[in-house]
Structure formats: structure tokens, C-alpha cells
Scaffold this motif. Structure first.
Motif, short mmCIF file in Angstrom:
data_model
loop_
_atom_site.label_atom_id
_atom_site.label_comp_id
_atom_site.label_asym_id
_atom_site.label_seq_id
_atom_site.Cartn_x
_atom_site.Cartn_y
_atom_site.Cartn_z
N PRO A 387 0.83 -1.22 0.00
CA PRO A 387 0.00 0.00 0.00
C PRO A 387 0.86 1.26 0.00
CG PRO A 387 -0.71 -1.55 1.69
CD PRO A 387 0.60 -2.05 1.18
N ARG A 388 0.42 2.25 -0.76
CA ARG A 388 1.10 3.54 -0.79
C ARG A 388 0.20 4.68 -0.37
NH1 ARG A 388 2.55 7.72 -0.23
NH2 ARG A 388 4.26 8.93 -1.15
N GLN A 389 -1.12 4.51 -0.57
CA GLN A 389 -2.09 5.53 -0.19
C GLN A 389 -3.40 4.83 0.12
OE1 GLN A 389 -2.80 8.27 1.32
NE2 GLN A 389 -1.67 9.54 -0.16
N PHE A 390 -4.20 5.38 1.04
CA PHE A 390 -5.48 4.76 1.35
C PHE A 390 -6.48 5.82 1.79
CE2 PHE A 390 -3.62 5.13 5.51
CZ PHE A 390 -4.69 5.26 6.39
N GLU A 391 -7.77 5.48 1.67
CA GLU A 391 -8.85 6.37 2.09
C GLU A 391 -10.04 5.54 2.56
OE1 GLU A 391 -8.92 9.57 2.44
OE2 GLU A 391 -7.13 10.22 1.31
N TYR A 392 -10.63 5.93 3.68
CA TYR A 392 -11.93 5.38 4.08
C TYR A 392 -13.00 5.86 3.10
CZ TYR A 392 -10.24 4.03 8.77
OH TYR A 392 -9.58 3.45 9.83
N HIS A 393 -14.04 5.03 2.92
CA HIS A 393 -15.20 5.46 2.14
C HIS A 393 -15.95 6.52 2.94
CE1 HIS A 393 -18.97 5.22 -0.17
NE2 HIS A 393 -18.23 4.70 -1.14
N GLN A 394 -16.62 7.46 2.24
CA GLN A 394 -17.24 8.58 2.93
C GLN A 394 -18.65 8.29 3.43
OE1 GLN A 394 -16.57 12.52 1.34
NE2 GLN A 394 -15.09 11.74 -0.13
N THR A 395 -19.29 7.21 2.93
CA THR A 395 -20.65 6.90 3.38
C THR A 395 -20.82 5.45 3.83
OG1 THR A 395 -21.32 6.41 1.09
CG2 THR A 395 -21.70 8.66 1.91
N ASP A 396 -19.97 4.55 3.40
CA ASP A 396 -20.06 3.15 3.80
C ASP A 396 -19.00 2.87 4.87
OD1 ASP A 396 -19.97 0.37 4.06
OD2 ASP A 396 -20.52 0.04 1.97
N PRO A 397 -19.38 2.59 6.12
CA PRO A 397 -18.41 2.42 7.20
C PRO A 397 -17.47 1.24 7.02
CG PRO A 397 -20.64 2.74 8.07
CD PRO A 397 -20.77 2.50 6.60
N SER A 398 -17.82 0.31 6.13
CA SER A 398 -17.02 -0.92 6.02
C SER A 398 -15.96 -0.85 4.92
CB SER A 398 -17.94 -2.11 5.74
OG SER A 398 -18.55 -2.00 4.46
N LEU A 399 -16.02 0.16 4.04
CA LEU A 399 -15.15 0.16 2.87
C LEU A 399 -13.91 1.02 3.05
CD1 LEU A 399 -17.59 0.34 -0.19
CD2 LEU A 399 -16.56 -1.67 0.90
N MET A 400 -12.83 0.54 2.46
CA MET A 400 -11.58 1.27 2.40
C MET A 400 -10.92 0.95 1.05
SD MET A 400 -8.10 0.81 4.69
CE MET A 400 -8.77 1.48 6.22
N ALA A 401 -10.36 1.97 0.43
CA ALA A 401 -9.61 1.78 -0.82
C ALA A 401 -8.15 2.10 -0.57
CB ALA A 401 -10.16 2.67 -1.93
N PHE A 402 -7.28 1.32 -1.19
CA PHE A 402 -5.86 1.68 -1.14
C PHE A 402 -5.21 1.42 -2.48
CE2 PHE A 402 -5.72 -2.78 0.30
CZ PHE A 402 -4.67 -3.31 -0.43
N GLY A 403 -4.24 2.27 -2.80
CA GLY A 403 -3.44 2.10 -4.01
C GLY A 403 -2.05 1.65 -3.62
N THR A 404 -1.38 0.97 -4.53
CA THR A 404 -0.10 0.35 -4.19
C THR A 404 1.06 1.04 -4.90
OG1 THR A 404 -0.08 -1.25 -6.02
CG2 THR A 404 -1.35 -1.84 -4.04
N LEU A 405 2.25 0.70 -4.46
CA LEU A 405 3.46 1.19 -5.09
C LEU A 405 3.59 0.70 -6.52
CD1 LEU A 405 5.90 0.69 -2.09
CD2 LEU A 405 5.27 2.88 -3.10
N GLU A 406 2.92 -0.42 -6.84
CA GLU A 406 2.98 -0.97 -8.19
C GLU A 406 1.85 -0.46 -9.07
OE1 GLU A 406 3.40 -2.85 -5.41
OE2 GLU A 406 5.58 -2.92 -5.69
N GLY A 407 0.90 0.31 -8.51
CA GLY A 407 -0.15 0.89 -9.32
C GLY A 407 -1.50 0.21 -9.23
N GLU A 408 -1.62 -0.87 -8.45
CA GLU A 408 -2.93 -1.50 -8.30
C GLU A 408 -3.82 -0.65 -7.39
OE1 GLU A 408 -0.41 -5.51 -7.86
OE2 GLU A 408 -0.14 -3.51 -7.00
N VAL A 409 -5.13 -0.81 -7.55
CA VAL A 409 -6.11 -0.20 -6.66
C VAL A 409 -6.96 -1.33 -6.08
CG1 VAL A 409 -8.06 1.38 -6.44
CG2 VAL A 409 -6.16 1.95 -7.96
N VAL A 410 -7.08 -1.35 -4.76
CA VAL A 410 -7.79 -2.43 -4.07
C VAL A 410 -8.83 -1.81 -3.15
CG1 VAL A 410 -7.56 -4.44 -2.56
CG2 VAL A 410 -5.69 -3.82 -4.11
N VAL A 411 -10.06 -2.32 -3.24
CA VAL A 411 -11.13 -1.91 -2.34
C VAL A 411 -11.47 -3.11 -1.47
CG1 VAL A 411 -13.47 -0.99 -2.13
CG2 VAL A 411 -12.01 -0.28 -4.04
#
Length: 723
Positions: A387-411
Motif C-alpha cells: 500500500p502507498r495511499q489509502f482512504e476510508y469510504h465517505q458513506t459506507d463504514p465498512s469500505l476502504m480503498a488503497f493504491g499500491t506502489l505498483e499501481g494497483e487499486v484495491v477496495v
């Protein structure tokens, strides 16, 4: 059958018999020690046997252990066990000997002994009946003395240079410990340390640093009766560098040496004096009445004992009871009867905040939970997500997205650890540096890459396995923004704001991808972060290494800022409070302050101690709405929690690897927008290998590490695909 009251003269004969049984030659040293004990008995002295393990071989330990298991050894009143090096001796046999001596143990001195950590752990968990324990210069990282040390009054752990943590069960069974010395350790956490020390009801003398002329924890005999005022800026040379001493605390003749890192905490002495009111001597310096009064004044201005303006600790059960009955804790039954319960009803928010205060007050060791297991991502074996960056979802308490050093995006669902969406990378030469969820279109997020590209994704869409022109999942193309580091979406989900390692800021139309504005030379140096306001779609703020923070308004075609506020060092980032009333500004090396968003005036200075490093990049965010802020820096393994309105420190959270050489530092962090006193931290491991990990922190539960950690999945695990 052995006599119930053995005589000291029988002890030597019994030792000879046991040696014959073991078919070993009697040790001349053991014989000499026994004879000395016999002389003591004959001259009506206290019968004490002093055993020096350095003079023994492994073969000598077995008969000696059996001797102390026999009734004949009861003729000895006390036994001192000394061990300077014990090279070649079996450690388990030494432990067996200690337990065989049992209640007769007076002094156990195993300083400088290269005992393995698991042997020390067994010793600390099983306990000893000794009165004095010296484990100076032994190798142990985590201290959990949960065993019974019912008679021990002195404990020396000086120069245990790997020791960094006290676990929550430590010191549970030490009712008589009065003197404790822990100089030159790696202990640094004020909160967990005090929580452990509060379990010592008899503790009077404590030191984490020492006066050079003092051999023990007692007050220094060279200290002046009247403390001499010294400057706040006068440094004292110590084992870890320079230590700043507050005025009126020590005399000019009082020199501190070998401090543990905890001594470098601001107002360390005052914190200890207030938190441990029974203490009489700290760091070889007597605690007087004036010291106690001054410590209370300093403590109340710099530290917050409980959150949400609560002054006294309450039990969780009592708060729940008050919530059910609709009463407050200060009311008695008589007042309730006379005035009626309706006059004393409190809001649910009041009880919720009281419950948080009660939970946090009883949880000195927060729960740390690494998000390491995302087993549903089916990719090639052994692939690691960093992981290189991450953010909580603004309306869904269970979701988080993160982007990686290799460029993937994972929710992910960060509550269950399950994968929600995996967006692979088609250009391997880019990393994710910016993420932002949209507010109205809740399944969409904007992603910015270090090669300058911008993408808008919808996690409800299905991505094609192969794409010739991989622009985004919903077909919006954006012009590249060179040297991109930051992306943000405005309050109406209409525009995207970008900044980077340049003096430029760009604004894009989110529906068409068209670049609407490109503002140049907004700062004298690179603009690290640009953020829109949460509720005003045209207002945004920028922060730069040129020391300035500037507020801008798109409605006035920003040529000149609304205002400029300056820091004493380069600004790393800035963000709005959730209600847009304040700006939280973070500059290099722990310069954190809160400004009024309306005009940039200083509201709160958080007064976090600098490290002196120009590369210590600090990041801070809000938690619990705008009640608290959390701050961490890339050269430090600690996150600080401060009250946003007063600046007072509530708690520090330390990130610790599995061993002393595993260094963890804070790269980014976010407060959980839905749960009070919850956060997530992006931590990087520098040694022994470079790993990145997102760690969830719950300040309202006690346990230090989650069940997965305790089962062996250490914090240094990373996200693995296909495992």
C-alpha cells in the motif's frame, strides 16, 4: 525419614550423598559455601549461602538442585544466587535451581548473563520468591512480568537495551516492590508505562535515568536542598543525545546519565509525578511538595487525562446504567426523588461521549490490527501488495480503498478483510499517490499516479481483462498532470483538484475529463497538497515547501490568495476540518497547528517536540469529527492524539515491530469517519526489509494486538495475492 528440623551440619553430608548418587565429584566451591554457612550458624549470624554460578559447571548444578529440594536445605535461612556470565551453563537447569531454592531466595543477580529471551520469559511468567532481582544488561524486548514476585522489593533492569514494551499484565503480582531502575532501555511510551507501574502499590523509588554518583534508586546525596533555577534551553548530555530539563526540577550539581527514551518526552517528570502520586524519588531526585504542585500545573496545561472534557474516570457499567436510567453520575438518589428524573435527562450524545471516555480510560494498550489477509485476490503465487495511499469510504463504514506502489487499486471491507474490488495495473511504471472517493456518486473514486495520469473508477463496473487504451473503467480521459502527488474532489463531485512537485495546480471537469484551469506560480516552491473545502465547492487550500499555506476561491479567478499563513518550516500537508471551520497544517518535523479557516489566524499550536531532522515529514488529520487530531511523522514510530481545541495530548500510539531491529515509521494516517477513537495507519518497515502495512487502531479496546497477531501473524506481514 528426614528430621523436620534439620541441622546445618547435616547439609554438607547430604550434599556429599547426592553427589554420589549423581556420580559426580563434589564441587569444592559448593563445599566452601556450605562451610561458610555453618560458621555463620555457629556464630549466631543469619545463615546465608552465596552461590556464584560463574564458578560452577553444568555437572555441579544437578546435585545442588536436588540438595535444595531436600528437607535438609531448610537449615539455610537465605540464599543469594549470583551469575555474571554463566557461559556454558544450561539455562533451563539454572531456572530449575532458582525454583528449587524457592522461598529462601534473597538476591538473584543475573546481570550480563546471556540468557535467551524464552528463558527470561519463562522466569517472568512463573515468578520467583526472591527479594532482589538484578537482570541488568539482559536481552529482552517485551516485558511481561506476570508471575508472582510477592516478596521482591528491588528490581534492576538497567541497560536492557532491547527492552521497549511493557505488556498489560506486567507487574500484576508485585505488592512489595519499592525500588525499580530501568535506565538505558528503549522504553518510550508514557501511557503504557504508567499503566503498568500503577499496579505497584508500594513503589517509592523509580528511575529511567540516573545520577552518575548514585549506585541505586535512592535520592542523590549531592543534590542541593534548594533546587537552583536552570534555563529551559540548557541541554544535559545523555546516553541517547541531548536531554532538555525543565526549570526548577534539578540542581546544577545533578547530572543525568543513561536516559531511556521516555525521558525525552516533553514534561516527562511532571507526567510521572502526577500519574504516580505515591512516588517519592524519581531519577535519584527527591519529589518535594513544591515539585508535586508544579507538576499538577504543567500536567493540566499539556496533557488530557480523559477525552471529551471528562474529569474523572467512570466504569463502563456505571455509564451504561446512567444511560438506561437517564441520570448523570453526580446525582444522588435524594436529589432524584426531590427534583424528578426529567430534570436530569442527558442526551444520547452525552452518554456516548461518556462511554468513550470510560473505555479509553481503561484501555492503555490499544488494539492494533494489521489488514494483512486478503485471501480472495486470485493472482500469481507470492505476489505482494504494498500500500502507498489509502482512504476510508465517505458513506459506507465498512469500505476502504488503497493504491499500491505498483499501481494497483484495491477496495476491501476492512471490517471483515474481504476483497470488494481489485483493479489491476496495465502500466507497471507507476505508483498510486492520490485517492479520493466521490461524495454523491458513492461507488466512484479518482486515482492519481506518479506518472501524472488520472483515472476515474466505478467499483460496481466490471473491468475488461485486457485493454488497449486503459484510461478508466467508465471511459473518461484526463490530461496528464506532471509530477502529481495529490488529488481531491470538490463538494459537488463536479471538479478534481491536482497538485504535485511543481508550482502548478490544475482543475478538471470530472464528467468530461477536460482541464478547466491550470494555475501557475501559486507558490515559490513545490505544492505538496491541494484540498477542496468539504462544503464550499469553489474554495480550496494549498500547502508548499515555501512555508506558506494559501486559501483560494475559484469564483474570483485565483490570481491572489484570499490569505496566506506561514510556518517556520516547509509545509507537508493541509486539510479542512469536517465542518470547514479550521485548517490543520503540518510542516516538517512535528510543526502542527490549527488555523481559523476564515482568515488563517492561529487557533491551536500542538507543541509537539521536534526531532531535529529536516527529513521528518509530518502528516496530521482530524479524528472524531473535529474534536481531536492525529499526527505522525515518517522518521518516528509514533502517532500522537491531541485535543483540537486545547492542544493537550491525550495519548501516544507506538508502532513496534517483532524485534528490536524491526523499525516501523508512519507514512500516512486517517481517522475513521464513522467510529470515534478509531484510525488507520500506513506504516513502513525500514529493516530488515522494506514492507508497507495498513494497521487499524482501536483506542477503546485493550489488548495491544489483535488475536491474529497473538496467533503469530506479526505486524510485518504484507498483503499477499493468492494466499
Amino acid at each position: 525419614m528426614m528430621s523436620s528440623s534439620p541441622h546445618i551440619s547435616d547439609l554438607l553430608n547430604r550434599y556429599m550423598e547426592i553427589c554420589q548418587m549423581h556420580k559426580v565429584q563434589p564441587s569444592s566451591d559448593v563445599v566452601s559455601w556450605l562451610k561458610k554457612a555453618m560458621v555463620q550458624k555457629l556464630t549466631c549470624q543469619k545463615c546465608t549461602m552465596v552461590i556464584s554460578l560463574d564458578q560452577l559447571k553444568n555437572a555441579d548444578l544437578f546435585p545442588l538442585t536436588d540438595l535444595f529440594r531436600s528437607n535438609d536445605s531448610n537449615a539455610l535461612e537465605t540464599v543469594d544466587l549470583l551469575c555474571g556470565s554463566s557461559v556454558g551453563l544450561d539455562e533451563c537447569t539454572i531456572l530449575s535451581l532458582m525454583h528449587a531454592i524457592n522461598t529462601r531466595l534473597r538476591v538473584v543477580d543475573i546481570r550480563d548473563t546471556p540468557l535467551k529471551e524464552d528463558i527470561l520469559r519463562d522466569l517472568f511468567n512463573s515468578g520467583l520468591d526472591c527479594q532482589v532481582l538484578n537482570v541488568k544488561s539482559t536481552e529482552i524486548q517485551t516485558l511481561n512480568m506476570a508471575g508472582k514476585f510477592m516478596h521482591m522489593h528491588t528490581l534492576n533492569m538497567d541497560f536492557c537495551t532491547s527492552l521497549s514494551t511493557m505488556e498489560k499484565d506486567c507487574f500484576t503480582y508485585m505488592p512489595n516492590l519499592t525500588r525499580l531502575s530501568m535506565c538505558a532501555t528503549r522504553i518510550s511510551n508514557l501511557w503504557t508505562t504508567v499503566a503498568a507501574l500503577l499496579k505497584l502499590p508500594s513503589l517509592l523509588e523509580l528511575r529511567f535515568q540516573n545520577c552518575l554518583c548514585c549506585k541505586d534508586t535512592s535520592p542523590c546525596h549531592l543534590k542541593d536542598v534548594n533546587a537552583t533555577k536552570i534555563s529551559n534551553n540548557t541541554p544535559t548530555e545523555g546516553y541517547f543525545g541531548k536531554l532538555h530539563i525543565d526549570e526548577y526540577t534539578v540542581s546544577q550539581k545533578y547530572n543525568l546519565h543513561h536516559p531511556s527514551p521516555i525521558c525525552f518526552q516533553k514534561h516527562y517528570r511532571e507526567y510521572m509525578i502526577v500519574s504516580l502520586p505515591r512516588l517519592r524519588v524519581l531519577d535519584n531526585c527527591q519529589i518535594g511538595k513544591f515539585d508535586g504542585e508544579r507538576a499538577k500545573t504543567v500536567f493540566s496545561s499539556y496533557y488530557e487525562v480523559l477525552p471529551n472534557k471528562r474529569q474523572h474516570k467512570e466504569s463502563i457499567i456505571s455509564v451504561l446504567h446512567m444511560r438506561e436510567t437517564g441520570t448523570s453520575g453526580i446525582l444522588n438518589q435524594k436529589s432524584l426523588k426531590s427534583k424528578g428524573p426529567s430534570l436530569h435527562k442527558k442526551s444520547q450524545s452525552f452518554y456516548s461521549r461518556s462511554l468513550c471516555a470510560a473505555k479509553l480510560g481503561s484501555s492503555a494498550w490499544p488494539v492494533l490490527h494489521p489488514l494483512s489477509n486478503i485471501s480472495q485476490i486470485m493472482k500469481e503465487e507470492g505476489r505482494i501488495l504494498r500500500p502507498r495511499q489509502f482512504e476510508y469510504h465517505q458513506t459506507d463504514p465498512s469500505l476502504m480503498a488503497f493504491g499500491t506502489l505498483e499501481g494497483e487499486v484495491v477496495v476491501i471491507n476492512h471490517e471483515t478483510g474481504n476483497l470488494v474490488k481489485y483493479l489491476p495495473v496495465f502500466d507497471t511504471n507507476k505508483s498510486v499517490l492520490g485517492l479520493c472517493w466521490l461524495k454523491r456518486f458513492q461507488s466512484k473514486l479518482v486515482v492519481g499516479y506518479d506518472n501524472g495520469s488520472l483515472r476515474l473508477y466505478d467499483i460496481n463496473d466490471t473491468l475488461p481483462e485486457v485493454a488497449d487504451n486503459y484510461s478508466s473503467s467508465i471511459g473518461v480521459d484526463f490530461d496528464d498532470f506532471q509530477h502529481l502527488t495529490s488529488v481531491h474532489v470538490n463538494a459537488t463531485d463536479e471538479q478534481i483538484l491536482t497538485s504535485g512537485y511543481s508550482k502548478k495546480v490544475a482543475v478538471y471537469d470530472i464528467s468530461t475529463g477536460k482541464r478547466l484551469h491550470l494555475f501557475t506560480d501559486m507558490h515559490r516552491e513545490a505544492i505538496n497538497v491541494a484540498k477542496f473545502a468539504h462544503h464550499s465547492p469553489s474554495l480550496f487550500v494549498t500547502s508548499s515547501f515555501d512555508h506558506d499555506v494559501k486559501m483560494w476561491d475559484l469564483r474570483t479567478k485565483p490570481v491572489n490568495p484570499c490569505y496566506t499563513a506561514s510556518s517556520s518550516s516547509g509545509n507537508v500537508m493541509v486539510c479542512f476540518s469536517p465542518d470547514d471551520l479550521y485548517l490543520l497544517v503540518s510542516a516538517v518535523d512535528n510543526e502542527v497547528k490549527q488555523l481559523l479557516a476564515v482568515d488563517g489566524r492561529l487557533h491551536t499550536n500542538f507543541d509537539i517536540a521536534p526531532t531535529g531532522s529536516g527529513q521528518n515529514y509530518t502528516r496530521s488529520y482530524y479524528m472524531n469529527g473535529r474534536d481531536y487530531i492525529i499526527s505522525g511523522s515518517c522518521d518516528e514510530p509514533v502517532v500522537r492524539v491531541c485535543c483540537a481545541q486545547t492542544g493537550r495530548r491525550l495519548r501516544d500510539i507506538y508502532l513496534e515491530g517483532q524485534n528490536a531491529r524491526s523499525l516501523m515509521f508512519v507514512q500516512s494516517l486517517r481517522g475513521d469517519p464513522f467510529r470515534h477513537f478509531h484510525m488507520a495507519i500506513l506504516a513502513a518497515y525500514v529493516r530488515p526489509s522494506s514492507k508497507w502495512e495498513i494497521i487499524k487502531v482501536n483506542l477503546l479496546s485493550s489488548g495491544q494486538y489483535s488475536a491474529e497477531y497473538q496467533k503469530g501473524q506479526h505486524l510485518c506481514l504484507s498483503y499477499r495475492l493468492g494466499t
